[in-house]
Design a protein around this motif. Structure first.
Motif, PDB file in Angstrom:
ATOM      1  N   GLN A  26     -11.920   5.964   6.444  1.00 45.84           N
ATOM      2  CA  GLN A  26     -12.599   5.344   5.317  1.00 45.84           C
ATOM      3  C   GLN A  26     -12.383   3.831   5.360  1.00 45.84           C
ATOM      4  OE1 GLN A  26     -12.360   7.150   1.466  1.00 45.84           O
ATOM      5  NE2 GLN A  26     -11.501   9.052   2.266  1.00 45.84           N
ATOM      6  N   SER A  73       0.834  -1.187   0.000  1.00 47.58           N
ATOM      7  CA  SER A  73       0.000   0.000   0.000  1.00 47.58           C
ATOM      8  C   SER A  73       0.876   1.247   0.000  1.00 47.58           C
ATOM      9  CB  SER A  73      -0.903   0.013   1.235  1.00 47.58           C
ATOM     10  OG  SER A  73      -1.704   1.167   1.264  1.00 47.58           O
ATOM     11  N   GLU A  84      -7.619  -5.784  -0.767  1.00 48.41           N
ATOM     12  CA  GLU A  84      -6.683  -5.290   0.229  1.00 48.41           C
ATOM     13  C   GLU A  84      -6.510  -6.360   1.300  1.00 48.41           C
ATOM     14  OE1 GLU A  84      -7.913  -0.538  -0.048  1.00 48.41           O
ATOM     15  OE2 GLU A  84      -8.102  -1.622   1.854  1.00 48.41           O
ATOM     16  N   GLU A 123     -13.740   4.846  -4.688  1.00 51.40           N
ATOM     17  CA  GLU A 123     -14.755   4.705  -3.643  1.00 51.40           C
ATOM     18  C   GLU A 123     -15.401   3.323  -3.661  1.00 51.40           C
ATOM     19  OE1 GLU A 123     -17.315   8.125  -4.328  1.00 51.40           O
ATOM     20  OE2 GLU A 123     -16.166   9.256  -2.845  1.00 51.40           O
ATOM     21  N   ASP A 124     -14.560   2.324  -3.841  1.00 45.08           N
ATOM     22  CA  ASP A 124     -15.044   0.944  -3.896  1.00 45.08           C
ATOM     23  C   ASP A 124     -13.839   0.017  -3.768  1.00 45.08           C
ATOM     24  OD1 ASP A 124     -16.667  -1.246  -4.155  1.00 45.08           O
ATOM     25  OD2 ASP A 124     -17.029  -1.001  -6.304  1.00 45.08           O
ATOM     26  N   PHE A 125     -14.079  -1.207  -3.363  1.00 43.24           N
ATOM     27  CA  PHE A 125     -13.009  -2.199  -3.326  1.00 43.24           C
ATOM     28  C   PHE A 125     -12.827  -2.783  -4.719  1.00 43.24           C
ATOM     29  CE2 PHE A 125     -13.935  -2.178   1.270  1.00 43.24           C
ATOM     30  CZ  PHE A 125     -12.649  -2.113   1.770  1.00 43.24           C
ATOM     31  N   TRP A 171     -11.357   2.021   3.018  1.00 45.79           N
ATOM     32  CA  TRP A 171     -10.289   1.620   2.104  1.00 45.79           C
ATOM     33  C   TRP A 171      -8.954   2.173   2.569  1.00 45.79           C
ATOM     34  CZ3 TRP A 171     -14.214   5.003   0.293  1.00 45.79           C
ATOM     35  CH2 TRP A 171     -15.374   4.344  -0.135  1.00 45.79           C
ATOM     36  N   ASN A 175      -8.622   2.195  -4.492  1.00 49.48           N
ATOM     37  CA  ASN A 175      -9.936   1.978  -3.890  1.00 49.48           C
ATOM     38  C   ASN A 175     -10.519   3.269  -3.330  1.00 49.48           C
ATOM     39  OD1 ASN A 175      -9.853  -0.740  -4.517  1.00 49.48           O
ATOM     40  ND2 ASN A 175      -9.036  -1.345  -2.524  1.00 49.48           N
ATOM     41  N   ILE A 176      -9.665   4.087  -2.696  1.00 47.64           N
ATOM     42  CA  ILE A 176     -10.134   5.366  -2.153  1.00 47.64           C
ATOM     43  C   ILE A 176     -10.655   6.253  -3.273  1.00 47.64           C
ATOM     44  CG2 ILE A 176      -9.354   7.516  -1.079  1.00 47.64           C
ATOM     45  CD1 ILE A 176      -7.455   5.799   0.653  1.00 47.64           C
TER      46      ILE A 176
END
Length: 380
Positions: free
Chosen positions: A306, A272, A323, A317-319, A308, A313-314
């Motif tokens: 958040q 990450s 992760e 706004e979704d996976f 994420w 993903n951030i």
């Protein structure tokens, strides 16, 4: 300003060095005689930057790890502040590294040196209390994501959206075949890029489990090719970690060349950080992993705003990509999630389309926009 202005910059890690290099392109175009001093890495040095300390001294991540190096880092900051107050540059620009730069900027600004912070700290993801420190530290913030200036303005901080420099550097359609040829990779077998981080602390926590995950992937798919770009200064340690792993002799270590690795690969297992955004801009499916000192993890996890952690993903706004963090980042889980991408071409195609839209959202003439914002600060 004098005919030969002096700007001071500090970048604390490879991603910041890359950002600062592009910023310097804009500054040098607008002020051809500009001199740049402070702390920086190879991208900055290649543009004539004078680094007073090695950038590696600041490349430490995690609360516990920073505490171990605190005395040295604090000493560097004190010495740097004193020197800048003696030599009085026209402007100080802190490039990311907020734990180091924001306090330094606040101290310089309180004495009358104008300051710019490049990359808004992720107050929208964690540590929202930093907004007060940003307000005290920076005359202006250069933002790399389009939603950040309005957020900062609501707290009384002047800011500009300059685009994400990586979106300009990375081509919209990477040439995988050319990258594979340049790296000596076969065309007839899938490539997995292992990116366990650019900091020594990340490498120590992630490299061994990445190599173990690679061994499991190789058992399932013997034809796979593995590459691992490494910050040159960390290459000896990474070589030792690889030799002690079940993948000894089976992973090609690259000296730097992370962009070539991302262009060449079919999928990446990646730490990450900023590199995950680079992977997204290269339109590569990925599995994001992280592992750190347990106490550091608990402290960071409590401040997360958040669901994420990974930048792709951030921003989406979704996976959109998996992760696997801390205890979940087992070699088995990492291997299975990475192999899943190689078995799901339709899923990969949909992800690449989403990353293509993200690329367009982030593409701007960053060097020119940065230079324009700096000129406005100096003229104020």
């Amino acid at each position: 300003m004098p005919s030969r202005p002096v700007f001071s910059l500090v970048a604390g890690e490879p991603s910041g060095d890359l950002l600062a290099g592009l910023l310097m392109d804009g500054l040098q175009t607008r002020w051809p005689e500009v001199a740049s001093v402070g702390i920086g890495g190879p991208q900055m040095l290649a543009r004539g930057f004078q680094s007073w300390w090695p950038m590696d001294k600041l490349a430490v991540r995690g609360y516990i790890e920073v505490l171990r190096h605190y005395a040295e880092i604090a000493s560097i900051r004190r010495q740097l502040k004193a020197r800048l107050l003696r030599e009085w540059p026209q402007l100080f620009i802190g490039v990311d590294a907020p734990d180091f730069n924001l306090d330094l900027e606040a101290g310089l600004r309180s004495r009358g040196i104008r300051t710019v912070h490049f990359v808004c700290p992720s107050i929208w993801a964690w540590r929202p209390e930093r907004i007060d420190k940003i307000r005290a530290a920076a005359d202006h913030v250069l933002c790399i994501f389009p939603f950040e200036p309005a957020l900062l303005a609501s707290h009384g901080v002047q800011a500009s959206y300059v685009g994400h420099p990586l979106a300009q550097v990375i081509p919209a359609q990477p040439d995988a075949a050319a990258a594979r040829q340049a790296l000596g990779l076969r065309e007839d077998a899938a490539v997995v890029a292992l990116l366990p981080g650019s900091r020594r602390s990340e490498m120590r926590y992630l490299a061994a489990r990445f190599f173990e995950a690679a061994a499991l992937m190789r058992q399932a798919r013997p034809e796979l090719q593995f590459i691992c770009p490494v910050v040159p200064s960390l290459l000896p340690e990474m070589t030792q970690l690889l030799q002690a792993s079940p993948m000894a002799g089976q992973v090609t270590l690259l000296q730097g060349q992370s962009h070539a690795a991302l262009a060449a690969c079919d999928v990446t297992l990646i730490a990450s950080g900023t590199a995950t955004l680079e992977a997204a801009l290269f339109k590569r499916p990925m599995v994001i992993a992280y592992n750190m000192n347990r106490m550091s993890w608990r402290l960071m996890h409590r401040q997360q705003l958040q669901p994420w952690v990974g930048l792709p993903n951030i921003l989406c706004e979704d996976f959109v990509v998996p992760e696997l963090l801390q205890d979940a980042a087992t070699p088995k889980a990492l291997a299975e999630a990475t192999l899943e991408w190689l078995q799901s071409p339709q899923k990969v195609q949909a992800l690449q389309a989403r990353f293509g839209r993200l690329h367009e959202e982030l593409r701007r003439d960053t060097p020119s926009l940065c230079a324009e914002a700096v000129a406005q600060v100096l003229a104020a």
